[in-house]
Design a protein around this motif. Structure first.
Motif, PDB file in Angstrom:
ATOM      1  N   GLY A 893       0.817  -1.210   0.000  1.00  0.00           N
ATOM      2  CA  GLY A 893       0.000   0.000   0.000  1.00  0.00           C
ATOM      3  C   GLY A 893       0.848   1.256   0.000  1.00  0.00           C
ATOM      4  N   ALA A 894       1.960   1.241   0.741  1.00  0.00           N
ATOM      5  CA  ALA A 894       2.843   2.407   0.799  1.00  0.00           C
ATOM      6  C   ALA A 894       3.445   2.704  -0.570  1.00  0.00           C
ATOM      7  N   LEU A 895       3.960   1.669  -1.238  1.00  0.00           N
ATOM      8  CA  LEU A 895       4.582   1.869  -2.548  1.00  0.00           C
ATOM      9  C   LEU A 895       3.551   2.267  -3.599  1.00  0.00           C
ATOM     10  N   PHE A 896       2.336   1.734  -3.490  1.00  0.00           N
ATOM     11  CA  PHE A 896       1.300   2.079  -4.477  1.00  0.00           C
ATOM     12  C   PHE A 896       0.966   3.567  -4.419  1.00  0.00           C
ATOM     13  N   LEU A 897       0.771   4.118  -3.214  1.00  0.00           N
ATOM     14  CA  LEU A 897       0.442   5.546  -3.111  1.00  0.00           C
ATOM     15  C   LEU A 897       1.636   6.394  -3.535  1.00  0.00           C
ATOM     16  N   LEU A 898       2.837   5.953  -3.233  1.00  0.00           N
ATOM     17  CA  LEU A 898       4.040   6.679  -3.655  1.00  0.00           C
ATOM     18  C   LEU A 898       4.125   6.720  -5.174  1.00  0.00           C
ATOM     19  N   TRP A 899       3.849   5.588  -5.808  1.00  0.00           N
ATOM     20  CA  TRP A 899       3.857   5.534  -7.279  1.00  0.00           C
ATOM     21  C   TRP A 899       2.743   6.386  -7.863  1.00  0.00           C
ATOM     22  N   LEU A 900       1.564   6.387  -7.227  1.00  0.00           N
ATOM     23  CA  LEU A 900       0.418   7.144  -7.720  1.00  0.00           C
ATOM     24  C   LEU A 900       0.715   8.641  -7.739  1.00  0.00           C
ATOM     25  N   PHE A 901       1.501   9.139  -6.796  1.00  0.00           N
ATOM     26  CA  PHE A 901       1.845  10.558  -6.731  1.00  0.00           C
ATOM     27  C   PHE A 901       3.137  10.873  -7.480  1.00  0.00           C
ATOM     28  N   GLY A 902       3.654   9.918  -8.246  1.00  0.00           N
ATOM     29  CA  GLY A 902       4.846  10.166  -9.046  1.00  0.00           C
ATOM     30  C   GLY A 902       6.128  10.215  -8.246  1.00  0.00           C
ATOM     31  N   GLY A 903       6.153   9.573  -7.087  1.00  0.00           N
ATOM     32  CA  GLY A 903       7.342   9.601  -6.250  1.00  0.00           C
ATOM     33  C   GLY A 903       8.338   8.526  -6.637  1.00  0.00           C
ATOM     34  N   SER A 904       9.449   8.510  -5.948  1.00  0.00           N
ATOM     35  CA  SER A 904      10.504   7.519  -6.162  1.00  0.00           C
ATOM     36  C   SER A 904      10.867   6.890  -4.830  1.00  0.00           C
ATOM     37  N   ILE A 905      11.532   5.755  -4.909  1.00  0.00           N
ATOM     38  CA  ILE A 905      12.015   5.108  -3.688  1.00  0.00           C
ATOM     39  C   ILE A 905      13.318   5.792  -3.292  1.00  0.00           C
ATOM     40  N   ASN A 906      13.297   6.504  -2.176  1.00  0.00           N
ATOM     41  CA  ASN A 906      14.472   7.204  -1.678  1.00  0.00           C
ATOM     42  C   ASN A 906      14.556   7.013  -0.177  1.00  0.00           C
ATOM     43  N   VAL A 907      15.538   7.656   0.434  1.00  0.00           N
ATOM     44  CA  VAL A 907      15.764   7.423   1.852  1.00  0.00           C
ATOM     45  C   VAL A 907      14.559   7.863   2.682  1.00  0.00           C
ATOM     46  N   MET A 908      13.874   8.940   2.277  1.00  0.00           N
ATOM     47  CA  MET A 908      12.715   9.395   3.030  1.00  0.00           C
ATOM     48  C   MET A 908      11.558   8.402   2.910  1.00  0.00           C
ATOM     49  N   ALA A 909      11.351   7.871   1.697  1.00  0.00           N
ATOM     50  CA  ALA A 909      10.289   6.880   1.517  1.00  0.00           C
ATOM     51  C   ALA A 909      10.575   5.624   2.329  1.00  0.00           C
ATOM     52  N   MET A 910      11.839   5.191   2.360  1.00  0.00           N
ATOM     53  CA  MET A 910      12.189   4.000   3.122  1.00  0.00           C
ATOM     54  C   MET A 910      12.012   4.231   4.615  1.00  0.00           C
ATOM     55  N   SER A 978       8.290  20.459   3.825  1.00  0.00           N
ATOM     56  CA  SER A 978       7.209  19.617   3.293  1.00  0.00           C
ATOM     57  C   SER A 978       7.705  18.734   2.156  1.00  0.00           C
ATOM     58  N   GLU A 979       8.536  19.281   1.270  1.00  0.00           N
ATOM     59  CA  GLU A 979       9.023  18.493   0.135  1.00  0.00           C
ATOM     60  C   GLU A 979       9.924  17.359   0.595  1.00  0.00           C
ATOM     61  N   LEU A 980      10.704  17.613   1.631  1.00  0.00           N
ATOM     62  CA  LEU A 980      11.574  16.561   2.157  1.00  0.00           C
ATOM     63  C   LEU A 980      10.753  15.448   2.781  1.00  0.00           C
ATOM     64  N   GLN A 981       9.657  15.814   3.470  1.00  0.00           N
ATOM     65  CA  GLN A 981       8.871  14.830   4.200  1.00  0.00           C
ATOM     66  C   GLN A 981       7.746  14.216   3.358  1.00  0.00           C
ATOM     67  N   ARG A 982       7.496  14.723   2.141  1.00  0.00           N
ATOM     68  CA  ARG A 982       6.361  14.222   1.359  1.00  0.00           C
ATOM     69  C   ARG A 982       6.469  12.727   1.047  1.00  0.00           C
ATOM     70  N   PRO A 983       7.620  12.204   0.584  1.00  0.00           N
ATOM     71  CA  PRO A 983       7.689  10.750   0.355  1.00  0.00           C
ATOM     72  C   PRO A 983       7.424   9.956   1.627  1.00  0.00           C
ATOM     73  N   LEU A 984       7.907  10.457   2.761  1.00  0.00           N
ATOM     74  CA  LEU A 984       7.651   9.788   4.034  1.00  0.00           C
ATOM     75  C   LEU A 984       6.155   9.787   4.335  1.00  0.00           C
ATOM     76  N   ALA A 985       5.504  10.944   4.147  1.00  0.00           N
ATOM     77  CA  ALA A 985       4.066  11.037   4.422  1.00  0.00           C
ATOM     78  C   ALA A 985       3.275  10.115   3.498  1.00  0.00           C
ATOM     79  N   LEU A 986       3.656  10.046   2.217  1.00  0.00           N
ATOM     80  CA  LEU A 986       2.933   9.193   1.264  1.00  0.00           C
ATOM     81  C   LEU A 986       3.027   7.721   1.650  1.00  0.00           C
ATOM     82  N   THR A 987       4.198   7.280   2.025  1.00  0.00           N
ATOM     83  CA  THR A 987       4.348   5.865   2.386  1.00  0.00           C
ATOM     84  C   THR A 987       3.616   5.549   3.685  1.00  0.00           C
TER      85      THR A 987
END
Length: 1022
Positions: A893-910, A978-987
């Protein structure tokens, strides 16, 4: 303990008020910064060697120095760049290395290398990097009058007065400056007169040396006293130089009779242009412990004073890091407030109670203020990392209070008296709450083991979440039961004391969670095998997304400003560079609000990324919106390609603390090309051919050839020098004089040192050898063309070196299509077979993969720690497996929402995935704990599962909803925070949405299949 606290409410309230007072007092003393204060394990060695080419410096100086520095302990990476007249060596150490000790080691190794170098080599400057060295803002200074003499006076005023006034502010450590004009004393001999008198330029040099001596002092004893007698023969003013006496034959003459002596601006090799006009750029560097808001306020006040005192001089603050700090911190604070308010409002409808949400509304700010007190005690600062940790912890902070209130309310509904319900309800959940905090800490603690700077940076986030949880735990088990006991009327029957608002909320029943849960539970357990397969099938999209999604080290920020780094790749002079830069700025005027340009060489002391040659420039553009930056980049790329196809250029973001810490602008793939020749690298023509071959093999990539430069090398005809009896030094001085490059000393004016130069009207190089003459020892003029000849050479402009020696870099800004292993094999085969060269690879692609791998290992370590804690809590080796099975499902679910918003797998997402895992497991811990107690009390398995889910329904849903609502503002917020934390929030949001259904239905299914009775005594599911 709870019984004691409930009967001492005044003592409890006074204790918390005292803690809150300390917390509020300490919050005003906390340092505020954009990023945590982290030492950068980096050291730069700067070499100055005027008059030598890049190849001479690389082969004669840098190579041996680089070999010595490779022996420094804990060195992680070394890279050198050799230019004409200078070189830079960058040493990056493994995180954890003591930079102070490394600085000592680098100095020792440098001194060892200098023993084998020429005696006249200036000792290299060795500089430790620091996050505080990054300027907090720049000050542009210019005047309406563009007369060079007046601008030179402005330069002198700025360096002698304005900078000193700024550096007197306690918050400012240093003010660096570039773009200033420096004076020089210019002596232009009268060649016709000198020729008629039969003397050369050497007579002027000798007279200047004799009249500009410093002979020191002598200590003389006279009786009981001792005196120092000083001998001084310094030249002080221009008049002193003009009045120097010379003996020419039998005549006594003044220097002004033989040459014109005047003070003029020194010829610049670089300028700073503000809107096309020469200006000064001041880089303001703050003290490490200074508060940026106070620094900005005092600087603006001082600049206002300058504007009043110096009419016609203009001051402007640009590239303001304090504005980024204020905006980011304010944005995160707004997110914190709005997220908390949204969660607070939604609790009324979930709890359907007018009193309980107010308890939670009190517990959240109390927990945050207590957290700030712990911030002060542990030495943390307020920055975008620690604030985002508090935002992330809001859901978990609310969760603890919800669990306590919900459990107390459960016992009240069963008929217990108020005090008894408070005691039993709180005592029952203390153990699971402590376990929940421990599991969350088990998730966050491994984050500090992330390798490199990322681990140091996110130490603040892990600490902030941990502090918030501990503060929330203390509040929920001490203050909440006391407030519940005070806010609610006593009596056994809860229904008799419900107010109008509570009854209205019960009638509304907005979410109808109990009914939906009942229907969903019955449906899932009727088709339990199908639903079990469905849940397990969710693993497949997670694996697919994890494999194919783009991976990078850190998220990309949006910017409304950009730098254009230009190398004209031609031997142009500074005036031509200025003309071209102004043309580029005119083309960009429709896209940018204003622009500055650092054209040619710059004079910054610390800001060495501005170390440019005369033919280079850095242009800064400020646009109205980030979309304007995209249009600007496209327009300028087309313009440069059309008008100067040989030029090299790239776009980069203005450096912030984040970029300085993580160097986030490295190309995705970098080739390090070398060969077995004595020089160690292929010649320039072969390197250019390699780039063309790579373009043909990878047609969708933009590749630039290595930067080159044309040289004119003047060589001696030694046999002719001997034949005509010409003195080598006389010839050299004549050439220097013709090129305005004969420096003959320094004029000590008292306030500054002014260089003295002997020169003539400059002659173009192609006419130089044909027009000038030099006297031989017999006082006969010999044409220089008979003694010299020139050779045109084209060579590398910059020579790069690393731990393996010198190499030629070729940059792929975007990874070529295909698997990386196939791409590297194809490149290696092409370069070896066609050019007989070796190649090694580096780039952000490799560092991103390494970081993602490290975080995956950390996630595994976190899960292992969770298993140990859960096994200890449940006294079971099987039940923790039920809970840990939830994590891979939620990752999907975390990766799906990240992909839906055009994000990438990075340290914040992990990190978001790690955090989400701890939150969802916490919900399931309480549920499994309740099911265990019900099942062991004799309740049938399915009934125990259903009743346990019903009891923990509100905490699970409210934890998910409050966590999601607290993070929602981050998704649409702006600013670096906000931009730094957005991948974290999405996941976290994606994992929590799916994790809620997993906790409600998948965990009960797993529990059922683990403890179901055998087929012979299987009970039907009602």
């Amino acid at each position: 303990m709870i019984k004691f606290l409930i009967h001492r409410p005044i003592a409890v309230l006074m204790t918390f008020l005292a803690i809150l007072t300390l917390g509020l007092a300490s919050s005003g003393r906390l340092p505020v910064s954009l990023m945590p204060d982290i030492d950068i394990p980096e050291i730069t060695v700067q070499i100055n060697r005027p008059g030598e080419s890049a190849r001479q410096i690389e082969e004669g100086i840098v190579r041996s120095l680089r070999y010595q520095l490779l022996q420094v302990p804990k060195l992680d990476h070394i890279q050198s760049e050799s230019f004409d007249g200078r070189a830079l060596l960058n040493l990056r150490f493994a995180y954890g290395a003591d930079v102070n000790y490394a600085f000592i080691d680098v100095n020792e190794k440098t001194d060892e290398a200098l023993r084998s170098q020429p005696a006249d080599l200036e000792r290299p400057a060795i500089i430790k990097a620091s996050a505080s060295d990054l300027p907090v803002f720049y000050i542009n200074i210019w005047m309406d009058d563009q007369n060079p003499v007046n601008f030179m006076a402005l330069s002198d005023l700025t360096r002698s007065v304005l900078i000193k006034r700024l550096e007197q502010l306690p918050e400012i450590a240093m003010v660096d400056v570039t773009g200033h004009l420096e004076p020089e004393l210019y002596i232009q001999p009268n060649d016709n007169l000198l020729r008629s008198l039969g003397v050369t330029h050497g007579i002027i040099e000798k007279a200047l040396e004799q009249n500009n001596l410093s002979m020191g002092s002598i200590s003389v004893a006279d009786g009981q006293y001792r005196f120092n007698i000083r001998f001084s023969n310094h030249l002080r003013t221009v008049e002193d130089v003009r009045n120097i006496r010379l003996r020419v034959g039998d005549r006594m003459m003044k220097l002004e009779d033989l040459a014109e002596v005047q003070l003029r601006p020194k010829k610049q090799e670089g300028v700073f242009l503000h809107n096309g006009m020469p200006a000064l750029s001041l880089a303001v560097i703050k003290q490490a412990d200074a508060r940026m808001d106070e620094l900005k306020e005092k600087t603006e006040s001082l600049l206002a004073h300058f504007k009043t005192n110096y009419e016609g001089v203009h001051f402007e603050i640009v590239r303001d890091q304090t504005a980024i700090l204020d905006y980011s911190i304010r944005n995160l604070q707004t997110n914190l407030i709005f997220g908390g308010l949204l969660a607070f409002i939604i609790l009324f409808f979930f709890l359907r109670d007018a009193r309980s949400p107010w308890l939670i509304g009190i517990s959240v700010p109390v927990s945050l203020v207590v957290s700030l007190l712990f911030f002060h005690l542990t030495g943390l600062s307020i920055n975008i990392i620690s604030l985002s940790g508090l935002i992330l912890g809001i859901g978990m902070i609310i969760d603890n209070s919800i669990i306590v209130i919900d459990n107390i309310t459960h016992y009240r509904e069963k008929g217990d008296r108020l005090a008894t319900a408070c005691i039993r309800g709180t005592n029952e959940v203390i153990r699971p709450l402590i376990s929940s905090v421990l599991t969350t800490c088990a998730v966050f603690v491994p984050l500090v083991f992330i390798s490199g700077m990322a681990g140091a940076l996110f130490y603040d986030q892990a600490m902030a979440v941990g502090i918030g949880l501990v503060a929330s735990l203390l509040v929920s088990i001490t203050l909440i039961p006391v407030l519940y006991h005070l806010f609610h009327p006593s009596g056994p029957q809860l229904d008799n004391h419900k107010g109008k608002v509570t009854r209205m909320l019960e009638r509304i029943n907005l979410f109808k969670t109990e009914d939906l849960y009942e229907r969903g539970f019955d449906r899932v357990f009727r088709h339990r095998r199908w639903y079990m397969a469905l849940f397990l099938g969710l693993l497949l999209p997670g694996l697919f997304l994890g494999w194919y999604m783009k991976k990078e080290q850190f998220p990309t920020f949006t910017h409304d400003d950009v730098f254009l780094e230009l190398d004209w790749n031609a031997g142009i002079h500074i005036e031509e560079n200025i003309r071209r830069v102004n043309l580029v700025k005119q083309v960009a005027a429709d896209f940018s609000e204003f622009s500055n340009s650092y054209t040619g060489s710059q004079n910054f002391v610390l800001h060495k990324d501005m170390d440019q040659s005369v033919s280079e420039a850095s242009l800064y553009f400020k646009c109205a919106t980030p979309a304007g930056v995209t249009g600007l980049k496209e327009h300028l790329s087309d313009y440069l390609t059309e008008h100067w196809p040989e030029a090299l250029w790239s776009f980069s973001w203005p450096e912030t603390v984040f970029e300085k810490l993580f160097n986030n602008e490295e190309a995705e793939l970098v080739l390090h090309v070398s060969d077995q020749s004595p020089e160690g690298i292929p010649n320039l023509s072969d390197a250019t051919a390699m780039v063309e071959a790579l373009k043909q093999s990878f047609p969708n990539t933009d590749l630039f050839p290595p930067a080159s430069e044309n040289y004119v090398e003047i060589r001696l005809r030694t046999e002719m020098m001997t034949l005509y009896d010409v003195d080598y030094q006389s010839l050299l001085n004549r050439l220097r004089s013709s090129l305005n490059a004969w420096h003959v000393g320094v004029l000590h004016t008292g306030s500054q040192y002014v260089p003295m130069v002997i020169g003539n009207t400059p002659i173009p190089v192609n006419r130089l050898l044909d027009e000038i003459k030099v006297m031989n020892r017999a006082q006969v003029e010999i044409p220089v063309s008979a003694l010299l000849y020139k050779v045109d050479i084209k060579d590398y402009k910059v020579l790069h070196g690393g731990s393996g020696g010198v190499f030629v870099p070729i940059y792929f800004e975007q990874k070529p299509e295909g698997a990386m292993s196939e791409v590297m094999n194809k490149i290696s085969h092409l370069l070896f077979t066609e050019f007989n060269t070796d190649v090694s690879f580096s780039g952000s692609w490799f560092t991103s993969r390494k970081m993602v791998t490290d975080l995956a290992i950390i996630l595994l370590i976190s899960l292992v720690l969770l298993y140990f804690i859960l096994a200890a809590q449940f006294e079971s080796l099987r039940q923790p497996i039920i809970l840990l099975l939830e994590v891979p499902l939620d990752v999907s679910g975390a990766l799906f929402l990240l992909w839906l918003f055009g994000g990438s797998i990075n340290v914040m997402a992990m990190i978001g995935i790690v955090v989400m895992s701890g939150i969802v497991v916490n919900d399931s811990i309480l549920k499994v704990d309740t099911i265990n107690r019900l099942y062991r009390s004799g309740m049938p398995l399915v009934a125990a599962i259903k009743e346990g889910g019903h009891r923990r329904l509100k905490p699970i849903i409210m934890t998910s909803v409050t966590t999601i609502l607290a993070l929602l503002p981050v998704l649409w917020g702006t600013g670096m925070g906000s931009e730094l934390q957005r991948p974290l929030a999405l996941t976290v949001i994606g994992g929590m949405v799916l994790g809620t259904f997993v906790s409600l239905y998948f965990i009960p299914l797993c529990y059922y299949f683990l403890y179901r009775p055998s087929s012979k005594r299987k009970r039907p599911v009602s």
